[in-house]
Design an enzyme around this catalytic site. Sequence first.
Site, PDB file in Angstrom:
ATOM      1  N   GLY A  12       0.859  -1.181   0.000  1.00 16.18           N
ATOM      2  CA  GLY A  12       0.000   0.000   0.000  1.00 16.18           C
ATOM      3  C   GLY A  12       0.894   1.230   0.000  1.00 16.18           C
ATOM      4  O   GLY A  12       2.098   1.138  -0.285  1.00 16.18           O
ATOM      5  N   ARG A 297     -14.711  12.639  13.255  1.00  8.32           N
ATOM      6  CA  ARG A 297     -15.542  11.475  12.962  1.00  8.32           C
ATOM      7  C   ARG A 297     -16.186  10.856  14.187  1.00  8.32           C
ATOM      8  O   ARG A 297     -17.348  10.461  14.148  1.00  8.32           O
ATOM      9  CB  ARG A 297     -14.678  10.438  12.270  1.00  8.32           C
ATOM     10  CG  ARG A 297     -14.302  10.952  10.922  1.00  8.32           C
ATOM     11  CD  ARG A 297     -13.332  10.084  10.225  1.00  8.32           C
ATOM     12  NE  ARG A 297     -13.077  10.676   8.916  1.00  8.32           N
ATOM     13  CZ  ARG A 297     -12.203  10.211   8.061  1.00  8.32           C
ATOM     14  NH1 ARG A 297     -11.495   9.141   8.348  1.00  8.32           N
ATOM     15  NH2 ARG A 297     -12.042  10.799   6.898  1.00  8.32           N
ATOM     16  N   HIS A 364     -14.160   1.698  10.031  1.00  8.96           N
ATOM     17  CA  HIS A 364     -13.425   2.314   8.935  1.00  8.96           C
ATOM     18  C   HIS A 364     -11.907   2.215   9.055  1.00  8.96           C
ATOM     19  O   HIS A 364     -11.212   2.011   8.065  1.00  8.96           O
ATOM     20  CB  HIS A 364     -13.839   3.796   8.891  1.00  8.96           C
ATOM     21  CG  HIS A 364     -13.180   4.593   7.826  1.00  8.96           C
ATOM     22  ND1 HIS A 364     -13.303   4.276   6.493  1.00  8.96           N
ATOM     23  CD2 HIS A 364     -12.403   5.702   7.880  1.00  8.96           C
ATOM     24  CE1 HIS A 364     -12.628   5.165   5.769  1.00  8.96           C
ATOM     25  NE2 HIS A 364     -12.064   6.037   6.590  1.00  8.96           N
ATOM     26  N   ARG A 434      -8.572   9.394  14.460  1.00  9.39           N
ATOM     27  CA  ARG A 434      -7.797   9.952  13.364  1.00  9.39           C
ATOM     28  C   ARG A 434      -8.590  11.039  12.653  1.00  9.39           C
ATOM     29  O   ARG A 434      -9.774  10.872  12.392  1.00  9.39           O
ATOM     30  CB  ARG A 434      -7.439   8.868  12.354  1.00  9.39           C
ATOM     31  CG  ARG A 434      -6.825   9.425  11.079  1.00  9.39           C
ATOM     32  CD  ARG A 434      -6.368   8.355  10.127  1.00  9.39           C
ATOM     33  NE  ARG A 434      -7.436   7.625   9.480  1.00  9.39           N
ATOM     34  CZ  ARG A 434      -8.097   8.051   8.386  1.00  9.39           C
ATOM     35  NH1 ARG A 434      -7.804   9.203   7.838  1.00  9.39           N
ATOM     36  NH2 ARG A 434      -9.042   7.305   7.868  1.00  9.39           N
TER      37      ARG A 434
HETATM   38  C1  LIG Z   1     -12.880   3.769   1.944  1.00  9.14           C
HETATM   39  C2  LIG Z   1     -11.705   4.437   2.589  1.00  9.14           C
HETATM   40  C3  LIG Z   1     -11.405   5.762   2.302  1.00  9.14           C
HETATM   41  C4  LIG Z   1     -10.308   6.389   2.877  1.00  9.14           C
HETATM   42  N1  LIG Z   1     -10.042   7.689   2.563  1.00  9.14           N
HETATM   43  C5  LIG Z   1      -8.974   8.298   3.118  1.00  9.14           C
HETATM   44  C6  LIG Z   1      -8.664   9.650   2.791  1.00  9.14           C
HETATM   45  O1  LIG Z   1      -9.338  10.293   2.005  1.00  9.14           O
HETATM   46  N2  LIG Z   1      -7.578  10.218   3.352  1.00  9.14           N
HETATM   47  C7  LIG Z   1      -6.782   9.527   4.219  1.00  9.14           C
HETATM   48  O2  LIG Z   1      -5.800  10.087   4.672  1.00  9.14           O
HETATM   49  N3  LIG Z   1      -7.053   8.237   4.531  1.00  9.14           N
HETATM   50  C8  LIG Z   1      -8.128   7.622   4.011  1.00  9.14           C
HETATM   51  N4  LIG Z   1      -8.405   6.310   4.349  1.00  9.14           N
HETATM   52  C9  LIG Z   1      -7.452   5.545   5.162  1.00  9.14           C
HETATM   53  C10 LIG Z   1      -6.277   5.079   4.300  1.00  9.14           C
HETATM   54  O3  LIG Z   1      -6.740   4.751   3.016  1.00  9.14           O
HETATM   55  C11 LIG Z   1      -5.562   3.863   4.830  1.00  9.14           C
HETATM   56  O4  LIG Z   1      -5.305   4.019   6.179  1.00  9.14           O
HETATM   57  C12 LIG Z   1      -4.245   3.654   4.096  1.00  9.14           C
HETATM   58  O5  LIG Z   1      -4.465   3.580   2.725  1.00  9.14           O
HETATM   59  C13 LIG Z   1      -3.516   2.429   4.574  1.00  9.14           C
HETATM   60  O6  LIG Z   1      -2.377   2.241   3.795  1.00  9.14           O
HETATM   61  P1  LIG Z   1      -1.303   1.164   4.170  1.00  9.14           P
HETATM   62  O7  LIG Z   1      -0.178   1.357   3.217  1.00  9.14           O
HETATM   63  O8  LIG Z   1      -1.000   1.228   5.602  1.00  9.14           O
HETATM   64  O9  LIG Z   1      -2.010  -0.229   3.930  1.00  9.14           O
HETATM   65  P2  LIG Z   1      -2.875  -0.839   2.700  1.00  9.14           P
HETATM   66  O10 LIG Z   1      -3.049   0.097   1.577  1.00  9.14           O
HETATM   67  O11 LIG Z   1      -4.068  -1.438   3.320  1.00  9.14           O
HETATM   68  O12 LIG Z   1      -1.929  -1.968   2.185  1.00  9.14           O
HETATM   69  C14 LIG Z   1      -1.673  -3.131   2.900  1.00  9.14           C
HETATM   70  C15 LIG Z   1      -0.736  -3.977   2.085  1.00  9.14           C
HETATM   71  O13 LIG Z   1      -0.322  -5.087   2.852  1.00  9.14           O
HETATM   72  C16 LIG Z   1      -0.459  -6.257   2.115  1.00  9.14           C
HETATM   73  N5  LIG Z   1      -0.699  -7.344   3.062  1.00  9.14           N
HETATM   74  C17 LIG Z   1      -1.596  -7.399   4.068  1.00  9.14           C
HETATM   75  N6  LIG Z   1      -1.508  -8.582   4.707  1.00  9.14           N
HETATM   76  C18 LIG Z   1      -0.520  -9.274   4.100  1.00  9.14           C
HETATM   77  C19 LIG Z   1       0.033 -10.571   4.279  1.00  9.14           C
HETATM   78  N7  LIG Z   1      -0.381 -11.399   5.244  1.00  9.14           N
HETATM   79  N8  LIG Z   1       1.012 -10.964   3.440  1.00  9.14           N
HETATM   80  C20 LIG Z   1       1.461 -10.146   2.436  1.00  9.14           C
HETATM   81  N9  LIG Z   1       0.960  -8.927   2.237  1.00  9.14           N
HETATM   82  C21 LIG Z   1      -0.010  -8.498   3.054  1.00  9.14           C
HETATM   83  C22 LIG Z   1      -1.585  -5.992   1.177  1.00  9.14           C
HETATM   84  O14 LIG Z   1      -1.505  -6.836   0.048  1.00  9.14           O
HETATM   85  C23 LIG Z   1      -1.346  -4.534   0.830  1.00  9.14           C
HETATM   86  O15 LIG Z   1      -0.407  -4.443  -0.219  1.00  9.14           O
HETATM   87  C24 LIG Z   1      -9.510   5.679   3.784  1.00  9.14           C
HETATM   88  C25 LIG Z   1      -9.811   4.356   4.094  1.00  9.14           C
HETATM   89  C26 LIG Z   1     -10.913   3.737   3.527  1.00  9.14           C
HETATM   90  C27 LIG Z   1     -11.276   2.350   3.941  1.00  9.14           C
END
Ligand SMILES: Cc1cc2nc3c(=O)[nH]c(=O)nc-3n(C[C@H](O)[C@H](O)[C@H](O)COP(=O)(O)OP(=O)(O)OC[C@H]3O[C@@H](n4cnc5c(N)ncnc54)[C@H](O)[C@@H]3O)c2cc1C
Lengths: 655, 288
Positions: A12, A297, A364, A434
């Site tokens: 991500g 929120r 969320h 948050r």
């Molecule tokens: C609908 C929605 C709208 C949002 N809008 C906003 C916004 O407008 N502004 C804002 O700041 N935040 C927003 N958020 C929050 C934000 O999107 C997330 O907190 C953020 O994208 C998380 O990113 P990340 O890189 O931590 O994880 P993620 O993008 O969730 O990525 C996780 C990664 O880990 C990998 N992974 C997980 N488990 C395993 C495993 N066991 N083995 C191998 N790989 C694994 C997955 O494949 C993925 O690649 C929103 C959230 C949602 C649900």
Amino acid sequence: MAQQRVIVVGGGLAGLAASVRIAEAGTPVDLFSLVPVKRSHSVCAQGGINACNEVARQQGYSEYEHFDETIYGGDFLADQHPVLEMANWAPRIIDLLDRMGVPFNRTNEGNRDLRLFGGSLFKRTHFAGATTGQQLIYALDEQVRRYEAEGKVSKYEFWEFLWPIIEDGKAVGIVAQDLRTMQIRSFRADAVVMATGGNGLVYGKSTQSVICTGAAAARCYQAGVWYGNPEMIQVHPTAIPGADKLRLMSESARGEGGRVWVPRKKGDTRNPKDIPEAERYYFLEERYPAYGNIVPRDIATREIFSVCVNDGLGVDGQNQVYLDLTHLAPDYLTKKLGGILEIYEKFVGADPRFSPMKIFPAVHYSMGGLWTTFTKGSYNPNDALTKHKSGSRAPINFDIGLGMQLGAPNNSMTNIPGIYAFGEVNFAYHGANRLGANALLSCIFDGLFCGVSVVNYIKNEAPSKKPADSVAQSVFDAAVASEQAKVKRLMDAVDPAGNRNVEVNPYAIGKELGDEMTAACTVVRGEARLKQCLGKLTELKDRYSRLKLADAATWTNQSMSYTRAMGDMLLIAEAIAKGALERRESRGAHYREDHTERDDANFMKTTRAVYDPASRTTTVDFVPIDASLIKPTARTYGKKEASAEPAKKPALAGV
Amino acid sequence: MISTFTNTDANSPLAAELAQRMANRKMAKEGRTIIFRIKRCDGPGKPSRWEDFKVPVPKNANVISCLQYIAANPVTAQGQQSTPVVWDSGCLEEVCGACTMVINGKVRQSCSCLIDDYAPGEGDVMTLEPMSKFPVIRDLWVDRERVFHNLKRVKAWVPIDGTYYLGGGPKESPQKQETRYKLSECMSCGCCLEACPQFNLEENKNEWDSAFIGAHAISQARLFNEHETGKQLKDDRLDVLMGPGGVNDCGNAQNCVKVCPKHIPLTESIAAIGRAVTVRAFTRFFKD
Ligand SMILES: Cc1cc2nc3c(=O)[nH]c(=O)nc-3n(C[C@H](O)[C@H](O)[C@H](O)COP(=O)(O)OP(=O)(O)OC[C@H]3O[C@@H](n4cnc5c(N)ncnc54)[C@H](O)[C@@H]3O)c2cc1C
Ligand code: SF4
Ligand code: SF4
Ligand code: FES
């Protein structure tokens, strides 16, 4: 000696930003993800990303104000220094994303456009249409693809992380499984960055993607990594109920002028367009004249909940309220919010530009996550500042290293040396609640700022003790064997004790888990219900231990992966419920009906959940935080007592 | 109704299809049971077979929620115990591209496919098949690595000077932003490739660099050629696109643009790149 490597688990925003930064420093990266990284959950983010900017600055805003809002919004639960550094870095992150080609919305003059978001009275949210997360992850995905083409990043997509390998108390690699061939193998690395996102699936239906089980974090937790503030789960006020998922209606709808209301009269069945202004109850605007519809929120969620559940004023007698945009010009809406309005239309079948949307809160985001530490930066005022407001700006600039020391190896590192937690899986930045559009920021900040820490750690600390390369193969083989044994257990018809009363349906356990957690651990929590919930979780854990899979395929077995994750989710669920039970106060997203006040003396502390392998349960204690920069104040957002009488209409933000 | 956001021409076949879906949605019967006819395959090189499943349809059901039902109750319409159907999904809101499959003969995302739109009556049948232009992993799950590989072919990135702080990017007019944003919404789902007569299944990776690259990658090349810094690699991109498997392999059938869920102006991109390739060919001719 072979070259040192870093494993990044998760593609991500956090994992990609980390990969870019680490590869750029010349260290090869092995990047693991359940899905092709471009399809990670971060694509779902809609609203935007926060940062101080020139326009806001000239209106009295500053990085410090952003820091202050984030601490206040999080109800004073976060350690303050990392948050200061994040806010100070935010404008640089926007500039970098801009250079990478993110199509941020523009003003007539070609500057980046801004919108209002919850918890701030200044426009400080940058956005790319209504799909900001998608646009940001694509930009980082493209940069990672560039490094991949140069051979500096190797991707392992459709690989599932199963276990961190720890030798002499330090991370030396991981065990992972190819979800196509089902091969389980180990990988060596001198540091492991967990960037695996949130855990919405613990609640069954949420606004998150289907892969957000939290299992990866739960596995680290079982391996000895502490978990911070598990009970802090954000329930977003505005989501669209659905059969498979609760789809988010972004806060940007309110930031652009959307108004939340219910008919004043109970059981009013008129078409909303026929209900005159005076008979509409704009309860957020009336109760919070300053912030109105853009209160944070947790507050919006509780008010919606109370209007529907306590006052029985929900639209059509159901748990839902109107989110109304119909007073705004359709063209303007299409331009600013097209992407999210299309989601509503696609899944509900009504056009939000012409009829008010019906929405209700949904799980969320997880503020809690793997516990991490940091090295304080150089900013250290003698006296803690009182609640900061524009006009009495703190005497600091936005130099690097004031909040956290750049490059200190322990920034965002867990209690196990060499295991880092970046992004949503890191508990650090958001305290008890948050603020909207701060998550994308924290993910990218972790990757860029703390990515340097990972590089320094492997250069200066890891090899002086025991590089992964020199660890005996038997350590890795044993870790693989242990994972293979878990798979075999799920495939076999009998439980470990040899009992034959098998349970065959993991989906039933998943549904019961989701229903229980939604009922006990969301908007309103209480002692008795939480205890009941812990009892239910014990029952589910027992049934889980007698599970047998319906699909015995040795090639591409998705039920296998889902079922394995279920076992891990049960443990996270227990940590959430235990944290919620022990935190006998109300703070941010955590509201206890039996302890309705915030209790700083006892609970302005991090909930630390530690897994006890012997009893297979969670123990919880509370550790002090560093709140030396801003003194806690009451967090009211200027609430006025609710009145049934129509109040004077407050000025609407953003219109 | 849906056409309000997509500016569909009222007389186009797409508009007619949308109208039909809306009509179905209105007459959908509550509490009905429908049949899913699913093309299944246990793995690469294994034969395919069809299986039917009866699924009760709750309100707001989509193909994913029905597949979830089947996963929890893997018994065929004939009462035979089967296994959960395997499929790919992520966001469930048509933004990640994972859940693409062929539904009732047409390629699309399964998460945004509402049952009411397609199977409004008791006993109606919906067919699900994996995409045919990519190797099947199992059942409805295919391996789309080639989609991403082709993005590497056209260097679909902005060659920045690294992540250190160097100020902001170039200013951009709102019009330019709108053009780039539209192109940048491509979620690599592969619908345009499934529908394209020139893009064929190719399991041999060694052939990927000479086989037709596909509309999505051509459009991404345009996206990055339009960016101030991205432009630096323009010639590299055009050189690839005038080579084997490049833009000249496109037969202009325009199937791609009709199935793109993000309404990306693919034929416009193909035309723009076609023109740029011609110009590039001339300059190369005179230089070499
Ligand atoms: C609908 C929605 C709208 C949002 N809008 C906003 C916004 O407008 N502004 C804002 O700041 N935040 C927003 N958020 C929050 C934000 O999107 C997330 O907190 C953020 O994208 C998380 O990113 P990340 O890189 O931590 O994880 P993620 O993008 O969730 O990525 C996780 C990664 O880990 C990998 N992974 C997980 N488990 C395993 C495993 N066991 N083995 C191998 N790989 C694994 C997955 O494949 C993925 O690649 C929103 C959230 C949602 C649900
Ligand atoms: S226009 Fe070209 S790319 Fe599109 S479907 Fe036709 S042949 Fe394929
Ligand atoms: S261009 Fe459209 S159809 Fe093709 S991959 Fe991108 S989003 Fe999918
Ligand atoms: S699941 Fe992401 S597009 Fe359907």
